[in-house]
Design a protein around this motif. Sequence first.
Motif, PDB file in Angstrom:
ATOM      1  N   SER A 298       0.819  -1.210   0.000  1.00 12.61           N
ATOM      2  CA  SER A 298       0.000   0.000   0.000  1.00 12.61           C
ATOM      3  C   SER A 298       0.852   1.259   0.000  1.00 12.61           C
ATOM      4  CB  SER A 298      -0.920   0.014   1.218  1.00 12.61           C
ATOM      5  OG  SER A 298      -0.163   0.254   2.401  1.00 12.61           O
ATOM      6  N   GLY A 299       2.156   1.098   0.243  1.00 10.86           N
ATOM      7  CA  GLY A 299       3.034   2.258   0.293  1.00 10.86           C
ATOM      8  C   GLY A 299       3.193   2.833   1.693  1.00 10.86           C
ATOM      9  N   GLU A 300       2.499   2.243   2.665  1.00 11.10           N
ATOM     10  CA  GLU A 300       2.641   2.700   4.053  1.00 11.10           C
ATOM     11  C   GLU A 300       4.084   2.510   4.516  1.00 11.10           C
ATOM     12  OE1 GLU A 300       0.922   1.667   8.519  1.00 11.10           O
ATOM     13  OE2 GLU A 300      -0.077   0.794   6.770  1.00 11.10           O
ATOM     14  N   LEU A 301       4.694   1.392   4.109  1.00 10.76           N
ATOM     15  CA  LEU A 301       6.114   1.150   4.360  1.00 10.76           C
ATOM     16  C   LEU A 301       6.850   1.300   3.034  1.00 10.76           C
ATOM     17  CD1 LEU A 301       6.034  -1.998   6.694  1.00 10.76           C
ATOM     18  CD2 LEU A 301       6.650   0.336   7.326  1.00 10.76           C
ATOM     19  N   LYS A 302       7.857   2.127   3.011  1.00 10.82           N
ATOM     20  CA  LYS A 302       8.596   2.421   1.781  1.00 10.82           C
ATOM     21  C   LYS A 302       9.883   1.606   1.701  1.00 10.82           C
ATOM     22  CE  LYS A 302       6.091   6.285   0.958  1.00 10.82           C
ATOM     23  NZ  LYS A 302       4.733   5.868   0.744  1.00 10.82           N
ATOM     24  N   THR A 303      10.388   1.461   0.485  1.00 11.27           N
ATOM     25  CA  THR A 303      11.653   0.777   0.250  1.00 11.27           C
ATOM     26  C   THR A 303      12.746   1.387   1.123  1.00 11.27           C
ATOM     27  OG1 THR A 303      11.050   0.260  -2.022  1.00 11.27           O
ATOM     28  CG2 THR A 303      13.394   0.261  -1.507  1.00 11.27           C
ATOM     29  N   GLY A 304      13.489   0.548   1.818  1.00  8.42           N
ATOM     30  CA  GLY A 304      14.579   1.005   2.673  1.00  8.42           C
ATOM     31  C   GLY A 304      14.161   1.377   4.080  1.00  8.42           C
ATOM     32  N   GLU A 305      12.871   1.442   4.333  1.00  6.56           N
ATOM     33  CA  GLU A 305      12.376   1.820   5.657  1.00  6.56           C
ATOM     34  C   GLU A 305      12.544   0.657   6.631  1.00  6.56           C
ATOM     35  OE1 GLU A 305       8.235   3.477   7.646  1.00  6.56           O
ATOM     36  OE2 GLU A 305       8.517   3.624   5.481  1.00  6.56           O
ATOM     37  N   ALA A 306      12.928   0.971   7.848  1.00  7.22           N
ATOM     38  CA  ALA A 306      13.106  -0.048   8.883  1.00  7.22           C
ATOM     39  C   ALA A 306      11.749  -0.521   9.385  1.00  7.22           C
ATOM     40  CB  ALA A 306      13.916   0.523  10.038  1.00  7.22           C
ATOM     41  N   ILE A 307      11.674  -1.803   9.679  1.00 10.34           N
ATOM     42  CA  ILE A 307      10.479  -2.339  10.328  1.00 10.34           C
ATOM     43  C   ILE A 307      10.851  -2.618  11.779  1.00 10.34           C
ATOM     44  CG2 ILE A 307       9.500  -3.261   8.190  1.00 10.34           C
ATOM     45  CD1 ILE A 307      10.430  -6.029   9.041  1.00 10.34           C
ATOM     46  N   PRO A 308       9.860  -2.761  12.652  1.00 11.77           N
ATOM     47  CA  PRO A 308      10.175  -2.960  14.072  1.00 11.77           C
ATOM     48  C   PRO A 308      11.102  -4.159  14.285  1.00 11.77           C
ATOM     49  CG  PRO A 308       7.817  -2.634  13.758  1.00 11.77           C
ATOM     50  CD  PRO A 308       8.420  -2.770  12.396  1.00 11.77           C
ATOM     51  N   SER A 309      11.944  -4.058  15.284  1.00 13.38           N
ATOM     52  CA  SER A 309      12.833  -5.180  15.603  1.00 13.38           C
ATOM     53  C   SER A 309      11.991  -6.356  16.076  1.00 13.38           C
ATOM     54  CB  SER A 309      13.833  -4.788  16.692  1.00 13.38           C
ATOM     55  OG  SER A 309      13.180  -4.693  17.947  1.00 13.38           O
ATOM     56  N   VAL A 310      12.562  -7.530  15.991  1.00 11.41           N
ATOM     57  CA  VAL A 310      11.867  -8.740  16.421  1.00 11.41           C
ATOM     58  C   VAL A 310      11.442  -8.606  17.874  1.00 11.41           C
ATOM     59  CG1 VAL A 310      12.151 -11.214  16.862  1.00 11.41           C
ATOM     60  CG2 VAL A 310      13.016 -10.230  14.731  1.00 11.41           C
ATOM     61  N   ARG A 311      12.375  -8.167  18.705  1.00  8.64           N
ATOM     62  CA  ARG A 311      12.083  -8.046  20.139  1.00  8.64           C
ATOM     63  C   ARG A 311      10.986  -7.024  20.423  1.00  8.64           C
ATOM     64  NH1 ARG A 311      15.887 -10.588  23.411  1.00  8.64           N
ATOM     65  NH2 ARG A 311      17.816 -11.109  22.346  1.00  8.64           N
ATOM     66  N   SER A 312      11.074  -5.854  19.778  1.00  6.63           N
ATOM     67  CA  SER A 312      10.082  -4.815  20.070  1.00  6.63           C
ATOM     68  C   SER A 312       8.690  -5.212  19.579  1.00  6.63           C
ATOM     69  CB  SER A 312      10.504  -3.464  19.489  1.00  6.63           C
ATOM     70  OG  SER A 312      10.468  -3.489  18.083  1.00  6.63           O
ATOM     71  N   LEU A 313       8.615  -5.858  18.415  1.00  4.40           N
ATOM     72  CA  LEU A 313       7.306  -6.273  17.912  1.00  4.40           C
ATOM     73  C   LEU A 313       6.719  -7.377  18.792  1.00  4.40           C
ATOM     74  CD1 LEU A 313       5.116  -5.868  15.813  1.00  4.40           C
ATOM     75  CD2 LEU A 313       6.292  -7.507  14.339  1.00  4.40           C
ATOM     76  N   ALA A 314       7.549  -8.328  19.186  1.00  2.00           N
ATOM     77  CA  ALA A 314       7.085  -9.406  20.067  1.00  2.00           C
ATOM     78  C   ALA A 314       6.569  -8.827  21.387  1.00  2.00           C
ATOM     79  CB  ALA A 314       8.207 -10.400  20.324  1.00  2.00           C
TER      80      ALA A 314
END
Length: 125
Positions: free
Chosen positions: A27-43
């Motif tokens: 959808s473009g909400e997350l763009k190329t090169g953008e960081a996603i939450p770390s495994v620990r923080s999302l968990a």
Amino acid sequence: MDIVVSNKASRPLYEQISTQIKAAIMSGELKTGEAIPSVRSLAKSLHISILTVQKAYATLQEDGFIESTAGKGCYVSAQNQDFYLEEQQKKIEEHFTDAIEVARASGISLDKLINLLTLLYQEDE
């Protein structure tokens, strides 16, 4: 980006996570090169196991949606749209194969099958 998971859903938690991240990328909400939450923080934020998030991220990485850099985290891949479209096309082909088998077994002609597909496709436009 908000991710919501439910233990009551029929799909596994890792699949719920990966599907929502894919949707955010497409959808473009997350763009190329953008960081996603770390495994620990999302968990931690979802109150689920780190292993579940790791499995979701591994799936996303295998499908080409994210790239992982040791010590830096996971980022949205530049190749994601092509992979997503290919994945969706495979799903459609599987459904078409099933529909064709049913049509052949029922004696439904290709023309009738095409007309039915056309009607269904245009129904929601």
